[in-house]
Design a protein around this motif. Structure first.
Motif, PDB file in Angstrom:
ATOM      1  N   PRO A   1       0.833  -1.207   0.000  1.00  0.00           N
ATOM      2  CA  PRO A   1       0.000   0.000   0.000  1.00  0.00           C
ATOM      3  C   PRO A   1       0.869   1.258   0.000  1.00  0.00           C
ATOM      4  CG  PRO A   1      -0.059  -1.068   2.144  1.00  0.00           C
ATOM      5  CD  PRO A   1       0.661  -2.012   1.224  1.00  0.00           C
TER       6      PRO A   1
ATOM      7  N   ASP B   1      -3.146   5.060  -0.885  1.00  0.00           N
ATOM      8  CA  ASP B   1      -3.956   4.224   0.005  1.00  0.00           C
ATOM      9  C   ASP B   1      -4.110   4.830   1.396  1.00  0.00           C
ATOM     10  OD1 ASP B   1      -4.245   1.866  -1.835  1.00  0.00           O
ATOM     11  OD2 ASP B   1      -2.061   1.951  -1.692  1.00  0.00           O
TER      12      ASP B   1
ATOM     13  N   SER C   1     -10.083   5.331   1.428  1.00  0.00           N
ATOM     14  CA  SER C   1      -8.676   5.455   1.784  1.00  0.00           C
ATOM     15  C   SER C   1      -8.541   5.771   3.273  1.00  0.00           C
ATOM     16  CB  SER C   1      -8.006   6.562   0.967  1.00  0.00           C
ATOM     17  OG  SER C   1      -8.106   6.314  -0.415  1.00  0.00           O
TER      18      SER C   1
ATOM     19  N   TYR D   1      -2.248   0.539   7.931  1.00  0.00           N
ATOM     20  CA  TYR D   1      -1.591  -0.382   6.991  1.00  0.00           C
ATOM     21  C   TYR D   1      -2.458  -1.610   6.734  1.00  0.00           C
ATOM     22  CZ  TYR D   1       1.500  -4.010   5.276  1.00  0.00           C
ATOM     23  OH  TYR D   1       2.037  -5.040   4.541  1.00  0.00           O
TER      24      TYR D   1
ATOM     25  N   ALA E   1      -5.480  -0.804   4.742  1.00  0.00           N
ATOM     26  CA  ALA E   1      -5.172  -0.605   3.325  1.00  0.00           C
ATOM     27  C   ALA E   1      -4.901  -1.929   2.627  1.00  0.00           C
ATOM     28  CB  ALA E   1      -3.966   0.327   3.183  1.00  0.00           C
ATOM     29  N   VAL E   2      -4.221  -2.841   3.307  1.00  0.00           N
ATOM     30  CA  VAL E   2      -3.934  -4.162   2.715  1.00  0.00           C
ATOM     31  C   VAL E   2      -5.232  -4.905   2.434  1.00  0.00           C
ATOM     32  CG1 VAL E   2      -2.975  -6.453   3.209  1.00  0.00           C
ATOM     33  CG2 VAL E   2      -1.618  -4.396   3.675  1.00  0.00           C
TER      34      VAL E   2
ATOM     35  N   LEU F   1      -6.843  -3.440  -0.592  1.00  0.00           N
ATOM     36  CA  LEU F   1      -6.164  -3.837  -1.818  1.00  0.00           C
ATOM     37  C   LEU F   1      -6.500  -5.270  -2.211  1.00  0.00           C
ATOM     38  CD1 LEU F   1      -2.624  -2.252  -1.323  1.00  0.00           C
ATOM     39  CD2 LEU F   1      -4.322  -1.597  -3.021  1.00  0.00           C
TER      40      LEU F   1
END
Length: 391
Positions: A213, A265, A285, A376, A379-380, A383
């Motif tokens: 990200p 992200d 986001s 984090y 965001a992962v 994704l």
């Protein structure tokens, strides 16, 4: 104003002519039956700035329909009159006071509206060119410098504004929201971004890197800087982010800023006008706002609430006294730390002198690791297309 509307810059007036108004065909000696003055700027409650805004007089006149009034330029579309004075020059206020209200007021015309500007700034129209071109099909008119009489079939004087960087769907005719504004920005900047991409050299990232990200750290140039930013970058990279540092400035241009943040992200930054760029993040986001001492209310009102309504994963990080450079000037038991409300009650100028202008941040990286790690993993999951991304 609906009818035969004409401008008169020499008297700072907008006049609507007609043969009969309110059941009356007569007025005073000049045929005037109504006058009203307005300063077409949205910060109505801020007297200190409103007195600096040019005033317009709206005039209703009755006349014989056969009278031929002067008309130098005739427009088929209505005019929209507003000021780009006031707090123009501050990115937050440009969006909160002008761009979002302008979108709300003009969108129903589908481009068939002429912008007439008081306190015209050429740089402002250059900076927001892509946005303005998607709201009006016509060249703007500088009310003060264009001495011709412009004639319109109607006019709107002033802009509709809700809360800062927000649109209340209950106050609109078609349930418009701030998410609709974000979709509009996508359409406005798409052609320019395509052009930028065609001019840039191709960069190929290793597959391992491209799956990480992307985190952007919004760096400040003056006060409220992150003094240990280098260590923050290293920690973010250790957590697993691809990290970029962004220093906004006018020459960068909004289209390039939009391109960068639209593919980001997560965003991290200290409270300040530059964080207005969060509007360019895709909904969903992660957005971490670092809140300095004494700025809780402004941080929540100006960025937290709009970000949540826009669909961001908002995380607020409130620094402790030992993370603020104010600790170098004040004792930890000083009201500056223990009773921030009493300090803020002295007025915005005092808040600026104490909390905004002199304060910088030394992040406690052990503390900050938790919200950054949370962003984090959020965001992962985004994704990877996971629907469980709320925690």
């Amino acid at each position: 104003m609906t009818g035969d509307v004409r401008t008169d810059p020499s008297s700072s007036s907008i006049i609507v002519y007609g043969t009969k108004f309110n059941g009356s065909g007569s007025g005073d000696g000049d045929g005037v039956i109504q006058r009203e003055k307005i300063r077409p700027y949205t910060r109505k409650l801020f007297n200190s700035i409103m007195v600096t805004i040019d005033e317009l007089e709206l005039v209703v006149k009755v006349c014989n329909s056969a009278v031929n009034h002067r008309c130098d330029v005739r427009h088929d579309s209505p005019g929209l009159f507003f000021s780009t004075g006031g707090y123009t020059g501050n990115l937050f206020h440009e969006f909160a006071d002008s761009i979002v209200p302008l979108y709300m007021t003009s969108r129903r015309y589908n481009g068939k509206v002429v912008f007439v500007i008081l306190e015209y700034h050429h740089w402002w129209f250059t900076f927001y060119d892509e946005i303005l071109a998607h709201l009006s099909d016509y060249d703007v008119i500088d009310f003060r410098r264009d001495n011709r009489t412009h004639c319109f079939p109607g006019a709107v004087v002033g802009l509709r504004a809700h809360d800062d960087l927000q649109i209340d769907p209950a106050w609109t005719d078609d349930n418009t929201t701030i998410r609709d504004f974000r979709d509009f920005l996508d359409r406005a900047y798409a052609p320019r971004i395509k052009e930028i991409l065609s001019q840039e050299p191709k960069h190929f990232e290793p597959e391992k890197e491209s799956k990480k990200p992307k985190l952007v750290i919004m760096a400040r140039n003056d006060s409220r800087k992150i003094l240990n930013q280098g260590d923050l970058i290293k920690m973010a990279q250790e957590i697993g982010f691809r990290v970029s540092v962004l220093k906004p400035n006018r020459p960068t241009g909004l289209a390039r800023m939009y391109k960068i943040l639209n593919s980001t992200d997560a965003l991290v930054g200290v409270h300040g006008a530059a964080l207005t760029h969060f509007l360019f993040l895709r909904p969903g986001s992660a957005f971490i706002q670092i809140v300095p001492i004494g700025i809780d209310w402004a941080a929540e009102t100006y960025f937290e609430q709009p970000a949540i309504k826009m669909g961001m994963k908002y995380i607020g990080y409130y620094i402790f006294a030992n993370e603020s450079t104010l600790i170098d000037e004040y004792d930890e038991k000083d009201p500056v730390f223990t009773d921030t409300l009493s300090v803020n009650r002295k007025g915005w100028n005092y808040t600026q002198q104490i909390y905004l202008d002199p304060q910088n941040v030394r992040l406690n990286l052990w503390r900050f690791r938790a919200p950054l790690t949370r962003a984090y993993y959020y965001a992962v999951r985004k994704l990877n297309g996971s629907s469980k991304v709320d925690s």
